[in-house]
Each structure stands twice: as structure tokens, then as C-alpha cells.
Design a protein around this motif. Structure first.
Motif, PDB file in Angstrom:
ATOM      1  N   PHE A  30      -6.696  -3.379   4.297  1.00  0.00           N
ATOM      2  CA  PHE A  30      -5.924  -2.831   5.469  1.00  0.00           C
ATOM      3  C   PHE A  30      -5.745  -1.144   5.323  1.00  0.00           C
ATOM      4  O   PHE A  30      -5.522  -0.507   4.528  1.00  0.00           O
ATOM      5  CB  PHE A  30      -4.183  -3.261   5.067  1.00  0.00           C
ATOM      6  CG  PHE A  30      -3.260  -2.739   5.917  1.00  0.00           C
ATOM      7  CD1 PHE A  30      -2.956  -3.686   7.169  1.00  0.00           C
ATOM      8  CD2 PHE A  30      -2.481  -1.498   5.875  1.00  0.00           C
ATOM      9  CE1 PHE A  30      -2.049  -3.265   8.065  1.00  0.00           C
ATOM     10  CE2 PHE A  30      -1.642  -1.076   6.773  1.00  0.00           C
ATOM     11  CZ  PHE A  30      -1.254  -1.930   7.826  1.00  0.00           C
ATOM     12  N   ASP A  31      -6.540  -0.948   6.643  1.00  0.00           N
ATOM     13  CA  ASP A  31      -6.899   0.751   6.766  1.00  0.00           C
ATOM     14  C   ASP A  31      -6.459   1.169   8.126  1.00  0.00           C
ATOM     15  O   ASP A  31      -7.402   0.898   9.167  1.00  0.00           O
ATOM     16  CB  ASP A  31      -8.419   0.710   6.807  1.00  0.00           C
ATOM     17  CG  ASP A  31      -9.018   2.207   6.706  1.00  0.00           C
ATOM     18  OD1 ASP A  31      -7.848   3.129   6.812  1.00  0.00           O
ATOM     19  OD2 ASP A  31     -10.157   2.510   6.623  1.00  0.00           O
ATOM     20  N   PRO A  32      -5.330   1.837   8.366  1.00  0.00           N
ATOM     21  CA  PRO A  32      -5.069   2.343   9.648  1.00  0.00           C
ATOM     22  C   PRO A  32      -5.712   3.218  10.277  1.00  0.00           C
ATOM     23  O   PRO A  32      -5.823   3.476  11.407  1.00  0.00           O
ATOM     24  CB  PRO A  32      -3.376   2.763   9.056  1.00  0.00           C
ATOM     25  CG  PRO A  32      -3.026   2.205   8.078  1.00  0.00           C
ATOM     26  CD  PRO A  32      -4.309   2.028   7.181  1.00  0.00           C
ATOM     27  N   ASP A  33      -6.712   3.932   9.306  1.00  0.00           N
ATOM     28  CA  ASP A  33      -7.513   4.847   9.967  1.00  0.00           C
ATOM     29  C   ASP A  33      -8.942   4.739  10.913  1.00  0.00           C
ATOM     30  O   ASP A  33      -9.286   5.325  11.625  1.00  0.00           O
ATOM     31  CB  ASP A  33      -8.181   5.875   8.763  1.00  0.00           C
ATOM     32  CG  ASP A  33      -7.081   6.692   8.019  1.00  0.00           C
ATOM     33  OD1 ASP A  33      -6.308   7.019   8.881  1.00  0.00           O
ATOM     34  OD2 ASP A  33      -7.318   7.080   6.992  1.00  0.00           O
ATOM     35  N   ARG A  34      -8.816   3.105  10.698  1.00  0.00           N
ATOM     36  CA  ARG A  34      -9.758   2.545  11.840  1.00  0.00           C
ATOM     37  C   ARG A  34      -9.403   2.999  13.117  1.00  0.00           C
ATOM     38  O   ARG A  34     -10.225   2.986  14.229  1.00  0.00           O
ATOM     39  CB  ARG A  34      -9.919   0.861  11.648  1.00  0.00           C
ATOM     40  CG  ARG A  34     -10.145   0.543  10.435  1.00  0.00           C
ATOM     41  CD  ARG A  34      -9.988  -1.040  10.489  1.00  0.00           C
ATOM     42  NE  ARG A  34      -9.882  -1.579   8.886  1.00  0.00           N
ATOM     43  CZ  ARG A  34     -10.953  -1.896   8.380  1.00  0.00           C
ATOM     44  NH1 ARG A  34     -12.279  -1.652   8.911  1.00  0.00           N
ATOM     45  NH2 ARG A  34     -10.628  -2.515   7.068  1.00  0.00           N
ATOM     46  N   PHE A  35      -7.922   3.159  13.311  1.00  0.00           N
ATOM     47  CA  PHE A  35      -7.599   3.404  14.636  1.00  0.00           C
ATOM     48  C   PHE A  35      -6.944   4.802  15.083  1.00  0.00           C
ATOM     49  O   PHE A  35      -6.238   5.156  15.859  1.00  0.00           O
ATOM     50  CB  PHE A  35      -6.222   2.318  15.046  1.00  0.00           C
ATOM     51  CG  PHE A  35      -6.631   0.837  15.102  1.00  0.00           C
ATOM     52  CD1 PHE A  35      -7.270   0.557  16.333  1.00  0.00           C
ATOM     53  CD2 PHE A  35      -6.602   0.129  13.985  1.00  0.00           C
ATOM     54  CE1 PHE A  35      -7.723  -0.951  16.263  1.00  0.00           C
ATOM     55  CE2 PHE A  35      -7.118  -1.332  14.134  1.00  0.00           C
ATOM     56  CZ  PHE A  35      -7.620  -1.632  15.134  1.00  0.00           C
ATOM     57  N   HIS A  36      -7.528   5.667  14.135  1.00  0.00           N
ATOM     58  CA  HIS A  36      -7.425   7.132  14.346  1.00  0.00           C
ATOM     59  C   HIS A  36      -7.890   7.569  15.734  1.00  0.00           C
ATOM     60  O   HIS A  36      -8.909   6.793  15.999  1.00  0.00           O
ATOM     61  CB  HIS A  36      -8.171   7.989  13.160  1.00  0.00           C
ATOM     62  CG  HIS A  36      -7.752   9.469  13.281  1.00  0.00           C
ATOM     63  ND1 HIS A  36      -8.467  10.353  13.901  1.00  0.00           N
ATOM     64  CD2 HIS A  36      -7.096  10.106  12.265  1.00  0.00           C
ATOM     65  CE1 HIS A  36      -8.003  11.602  13.827  1.00  0.00           C
ATOM     66  NE2 HIS A  36      -7.147  11.383  12.878  1.00  0.00           N
ATOM     67  N   PRO A  37      -7.172   8.462  16.347  1.00  0.00           N
ATOM     68  CA  PRO A  37      -7.760   8.747  17.718  1.00  0.00           C
ATOM     69  C   PRO A  37      -9.018   9.179  17.829  1.00  0.00           C
ATOM     70  O   PRO A  37      -9.550   9.218  18.874  1.00  0.00           O
ATOM     71  CB  PRO A  37      -7.009  10.176  17.887  1.00  0.00           C
ATOM     72  CG  PRO A  37      -5.658   9.966  17.311  1.00  0.00           C
ATOM     73  CD  PRO A  37      -5.977   9.070  15.986  1.00  0.00           C
ATOM     74  N   ASP A  38      -9.612   9.712  16.611  1.00  0.00           N
ATOM     75  CA  ASP A  38     -11.022  10.273  16.678  1.00  0.00           C
ATOM     76  C   ASP A  38     -12.150   9.259  16.410  1.00  0.00           C
ATOM     77  O   ASP A  38     -13.314   9.328  16.382  1.00  0.00           O
ATOM     78  CB  ASP A  38     -11.293  11.354  16.020  1.00  0.00           C
ATOM     79  CG  ASP A  38     -10.517  12.767  16.250  1.00  0.00           C
ATOM     80  OD1 ASP A  38     -10.261  12.944  17.429  1.00  0.00           O
ATOM     81  OD2 ASP A  38      -9.976  13.598  15.708  1.00  0.00           O
ATOM     82  N   HIS A  69       0.846  -1.145   0.129  1.00  0.00           N
ATOM     83  CA  HIS A  69      -0.169  -0.104  -0.322  1.00  0.00           C
ATOM     84  C   HIS A  69       0.908   1.247   0.137  1.00  0.00           C
ATOM     85  O   HIS A  69       1.219   1.830   1.177  1.00  0.00           O
ATOM     86  CB  HIS A  69      -0.838   0.114   1.259  1.00  0.00           C
ATOM     87  CG  HIS A  69      -1.967  -0.994   1.337  1.00  0.00           C
ATOM     88  ND1 HIS A  69      -1.462  -2.356   1.959  1.00  0.00           N
ATOM     89  CD2 HIS A  69      -3.192  -1.267   0.771  1.00  0.00           C
ATOM     90  CE1 HIS A  69      -2.639  -3.234   1.780  1.00  0.00           C
ATOM     91  NE2 HIS A  69      -3.460  -2.457   0.987  1.00  0.00           N
ATOM     92  N   PRO A  70       1.260   1.585  -1.245  1.00  0.00           N
ATOM     93  CA  PRO A  70       2.230   2.878  -1.323  1.00  0.00           C
ATOM     94  C   PRO A  70       1.891   4.126  -0.551  1.00  0.00           C
ATOM     95  O   PRO A  70       2.611   4.884  -0.055  1.00  0.00           O
ATOM     96  CB  PRO A  70       2.481   2.883  -2.979  1.00  0.00           C
ATOM     97  CG  PRO A  70       2.143   1.539  -3.343  1.00  0.00           C
ATOM     98  CD  PRO A  70       1.108   1.060  -2.553  1.00  0.00           C
ATOM     99  N   ASP A  71       0.546   4.346  -0.709  1.00  0.00           N
ATOM    100  CA  ASP A  71      -0.081   5.503  -0.265  1.00  0.00           C
ATOM    101  C   ASP A  71       0.030   5.567   1.373  1.00  0.00           C
ATOM    102  O   ASP A  71       0.326   6.579   1.910  1.00  0.00           O
ATOM    103  CB  ASP A  71      -1.459   5.632  -0.596  1.00  0.00           C
ATOM    104  CG  ASP A  71      -2.495   4.395  -0.249  1.00  0.00           C
ATOM    105  OD1 ASP A  71      -1.993   3.652  -0.249  1.00  0.00           O
ATOM    106  OD2 ASP A  71      -3.678   4.521   0.048  1.00  0.00           O
TER     107      ASP A  71
END
Length: 507
Positions: free
Chosen positions: A425-433, A335-337
């Protein structure tokens, strides 16, 4: 001749009696299995493969085909709901994916660890393995005493003091990767991070320099052999009785002996240091000796008890972190982005400096999200289990006492009802908000028996990943699989083979 006939007649009668006893015992066992079925068959679950073997054939087929048994459980959980029955011989267990009951059972000390699984980890094929260490201790009081003594070695104050070692060992990896980049060769990243995490745990936990990136050692292979042996010993109750498995079983026993012999040597060296009044670190090895509690008059069982915890920390402190790092590298390369976003954060927080501080780790918010998302898809220690000692009700289904409840972070983490597009695969699931997952994300387990070393592991992973992103470009070699290898813990099957290049910094 008459005596011969008399002996023959007597032997025939004995054989008949034995046959009858075996038949009666087998019939009794079958009746008991039937009783277990009747007791728990109101709980939803897949059809059994056979009356006696239950669902074990499904698991054994998955193991033989290098599959992940948690994928079978995921399929069952999605089909049969938040409580799903599983039978193996005369044992019954339930897979629970109900968040409320996950919270109830894992957060409470009144549900002990599963006797069947954790007692089988006491030894492997007759050779003592994890014994009654911190992970396997079944008695709550025995566990609590150990945990209380071990806590200082994982306090935030002590962990801060480990940053120098984390940086130093990660730098050795960077030096190795620099050699790889210059030679333009392919490299197995799992093997490299395995060396680093084993170096770290040996140094910070036991005060020993292994320097595995330049030296050969039997320890990585011994750990891998023990884990494979553990998987077969726990999941295939008949494995040790098959003659063709004898050579592998001997390898497992020898690997166990190597780890415990090494532990005995290191413990004795530390005890001598303590007795001589040397400057002794408050590390895991010192705490292991304190946990035994009888330094003056050590019994044989006290010695074995110390070795139980040595093997526990030696393996747990290395294996799971290395696998997480390898999976993280694999997903970032795919996931290059996401890779670019993580690298931009590292550049802003770390810049060009070589030593990463403890405070820097807290500023690497997005990298934390990446590591958490890695553990959602690939929880390297994927499950835990508890014995139910009283009747409970899960999602309206009565569960009689005496059953084992199994919890899989792998299963829960890949369910659509908990995570939208779960295989993405999406790290934004664990964004602080973002909304926090409600008891469906627990890669380090939950409650009082959660992993003591989770903060240690994530600090180490952050340091290694930050330095890697700061210095290098990495690309996956085409043609390798992204499959998971289940050896009790989960690891990338391919080893994550990459080409490495030095970063080109732009002004």
C-alpha cells in the motif's frame, strides 16, 4: 385391454421420439460448443475444467470458499499474458490486460456492453432489478439520452452545493463515533460508513432523510441481499434451478420488490411536488423523472424505466463508496506512517473547523493519493465487459468478432508489470509528479460509459475521511482477517472492527 395396449404403445413411441429429440438437441449443442472451442482455442488460456462447463467450476469453487474470482483471473493473466481466454458453457470471453487495447475498447462507444452479463442484470430470478437503467442499457442511443439528462445532477456547480449535506451527514457519524469512544466499545466501521453513505445518497439524490445511525431500516440488508443474488445469478447459470437455493432466491426477489416499491413511492411524491409547482431540486430523482420523458402520459414501461434508474443510483451511490471508506480505514490503521502523514495534511488544511469547504477538498492532495491507492488494491466495482463486434488483434493474437472482452481493474492493479511491489500500500504511486498509470487503473471504468458518480463518490469519501482523521484515533482489533469478500462488489470480510479514541491535541 386392446385400447390400453394401444395407448401404452403410443406413449412408448412418444417417449422414444422425445428421447431421440433430446439426444439430437444435446448432440447439436455439444457440436456447437466444440465449434466455439475451435474458433477461439488459438487464444492462450488455462485448461478447461470440463468440456461443457469450461472454467465455471473454478469460479464456483471460489464462490463456495468465499474467495475472490478476480484472484483466479490475476493468476491466469500473469501466466498466459495480456489476453487470456475463458470458457463457460458455449460462451467464450477474453480477459484483457493490454493497456493499448484497454484504451481502444473502453474509450470507444462502438463496443457495446456485454449482452450476457448486463442483460442478466435486467432482472434477478424473474424479478426486475436494474432493468434498462444507466448502467445496464445496452443500446448506445438509449444510454446516451439518459446520460445527457442525468449530467446536470453531477455537474461541478451542483456538486459544490452538496457540501453542506456531506458535512452534515459526516457530522452524524462523528457524533456516533464520539459515543463509541466514550463507551470504549469495539465498532464495525463498515456498518457505520454504510449508514452514512446510504443517508447521503437518500438525501442528496432523492430528498429523503433516513438517519440510519439512529433509526433502523430494511434498506441496508435489502441492498446486500440483492448484490449477493446478483453475484449468484450472473456467475452460476444453474443456481436458480437448485431446490436448496429457493429460500434465498425468494429473499432476493423480496429485496428487489422492496427497493422498487420504495422508488415508486418517492417518485410519486416528487411528481406531485412538480405538478404543484413546488421548489424542486435539480437532483437525481428530478432527472430520473425527466429521463422518462412523458410526465403527462406515463406508460407502465415508463414507470418501470424510472424505477430502473432509481435502484441503480440507490445501490451504486451507497455500496461502492462505503466499501472504499472501510478499506481505506483498514489500510491506514495497518500503516501508521501513512496515517500520520494523512492526518498532518488534514490538520494543516482543515485545522479545527467543523465544516469542510469544496476548496479544501482540492487542497487534500495526500488524502486523494490515499483514496486512489485504496481503489487500486480494492476497486470496489472491480470489472466491466464489452462485446467485440468486429475482428481485432490484441498483442499479435487475432480475436474473432462475437467474443466478450472482460477488463478487471483489480487484476491490472495487482500486476507487477504495471505497479512495482503491487501488494504494498503506497499512496506515493499517485503523487502529482509520479508517472500516471497508462490504462491499467480504472476503478470507475473508462470512456463514455465510465461511472457518472465518481466525483460525487470521491468528494463524499474525502469529507468523511478528513473528519475522521481530524477527530479520532482508530486501532484495528487484533485477530481479524484482512480478506476480501466478493459479493459482486468487493468489501472487507471482517467489517474492519476498530477501537476508537478521541484525539489528544498537542499545543
Amino acid at each position: 385391454m386392446a385400447v390400453f395396449h394401444l395407448l401404452l404403445s403410443w406413449a412408448t413411441q412418444v417417449l422414444m421420439y422425445l428421447f431421440v429429440l433430446i439426444f439430437v438437441a444435446f448432440l447439436g449443442y455439444c457440436l456447437y460448443v466444440k465449434y466455439i472451442h475451435m474458433k477461439y482455442d488459438h487464444i492462450p488460456g488455462p485448461p478447461r475444467d470440463s468440456f461443457l462447463l469450461g472454467h465455471s467450476t473454478t469460479f464456483l469453487k471460489a464462490m463456495e470458499n468465499n474467495g475472490v474470482i478476480h484472484d483466479n483471473m490475476l493468476e491466469w493473466a500473469e501466466k498466459y499474458g495480456p489476453v487470456c481466454r475463458v470458457n463457460i458453457l458455449h460462451y467464450a470471453s477474453v480477459l484483457i490486460t493490454c493497456p493499448e487495447m484497454t484504451k481502444e475498447i473502453l474509450m470507444s462507444p462502438k463496443y457495446p456492453k456485454d449482452k450476457l452479463v448486463y442483460r442478466r442484470l435486467f432482472n434477478l430470478f424473474g424479478q426486475r432489478f436494474l432493468g434498462n437503467g444507466l448502467v445496464t442499457a445496452h443500446n448506445h442511443e438509449q444510454w446516451y439520452k439518459q446520460r445527457r439528462i442525468m449530467d446536470p445532477a453531477f455537474s461541478s456547480l451542483y456538486l459544490r452545493g452538496l457540501m453542506g449535506t456531506f458535512n452534515e451527514r459526516a457530522e452524524k457519524l462523528m457524533d456516533k463515533l464520539s459515543e463509541v469512544a466514550e463507551s470504549k466499545t469495539e465498532v464495525n466501521m463498515l456498518k457505520l460508513v454504510n449508514c452514512v453513505t446510504l443517508d447521503v445518497i437518500a438525501k442528496v439524490a432523492f430528498g429523503v432523510d433516513l438517519d440510519l445511525l439512529t433509526n433502523t431500516s430494511p434498506f441496508p440488508n435489502a441492498i446486500e441481499t440483492c448484490l449477493k443474488g446478483m453475484m449468484h445469478y450472473v456467475r452460476d447459470l444453474l443456481f436458480e434451478y437448485k431446490p436448496q437455493n429457493r429460500p434465498f432466491i425468494n429473499e432476493v426477489k423480496e429485496a428487489c420488490r422492496l427497493l422498487r416499491t420504495t422508488g415508486a413511492k418517492w417518485i410519486q411524491e416528487r411528481k406531485t411536488m412538480i405538478q404543484n409547482g413546488g421548489n424542486v431540486p435539480k437532483d437525481i430523482l428530478t432527472q430520473i423523472i425527466k429521463a422518462a420523458g412523458k410526465e403527462e402520459s406515463m406508460t407502465k414501461e415508463d414507470e418501470e424505466f424510472m424505477l430502473d434508474n432509481f435502484v441503480t443510483f440507490f445501490i451504486a451511490g451507497q455500496e461502492t463508496t462505503a466499501n472504499q471508506l472501510a478499506f481505506c480505514i483498514m489500510e491506514l490503521a495497518r500503516h501508521p506512517d501513512i496515517l500520520e502523514k494523512a492526518r498532518k495534511e488534514v490538520d494543516e488544511v482543515i485545522g479545527m473547523k467543523q465544516d469542510i469547504s469544496y476548496d479544501n477538498l482540492g487542497e487534500l492532495t495526500y488524502l486523494s493519493q490515499v483514496l486512489k491507492e485504496t481503489l487500486r488494491l480494492y476497486p470496489t466495482a472491480p470489472g466491466t465487459s464489452r462485446d467485440v463486434i468486429e475482428d481485432i488483434v490484441v498483442d499479435g493474437i487475432p480475436i474473432p468478432a462475437g467474443i466478450t472482452c472482460f477488463f478487471s481493474s483489480y487484476v491490472a492493479g495487482r500486476m507487477e508489470k504495471f505497479f512495482k511491489d503491487p501488494l504494498t500500500f503506497d499512496p506515493d504511486r499517485f503523487h502529482p509528479d509520479a508517472a500516471k498509470p497508462y490504462y491499467c487503473y480504472y476503478p470507475f471504468a473508462l470512456g463514455p460509459r465510465s461511472c457518472l458518480g465518481q466525483n460525487f463518490a470521491q468528494m463524499e469519501a474525502k469529507v468523511v475521511m478528513a473528519k475522521l482523521l481530524q477527530r479520532f484515533e482508530f486501532t484495528l482489533v487484533p485477530g481479524q482477517s484482512f480478506d476480501i469478500l466478493d459479493t459482486g462488489t468487493l468489501r472487507p470480510k471482517s467489517g474492519v472492527v476498530c477501537t476508537i479514541k478521541h484525539r489528544n491535541y498537542k499545543n
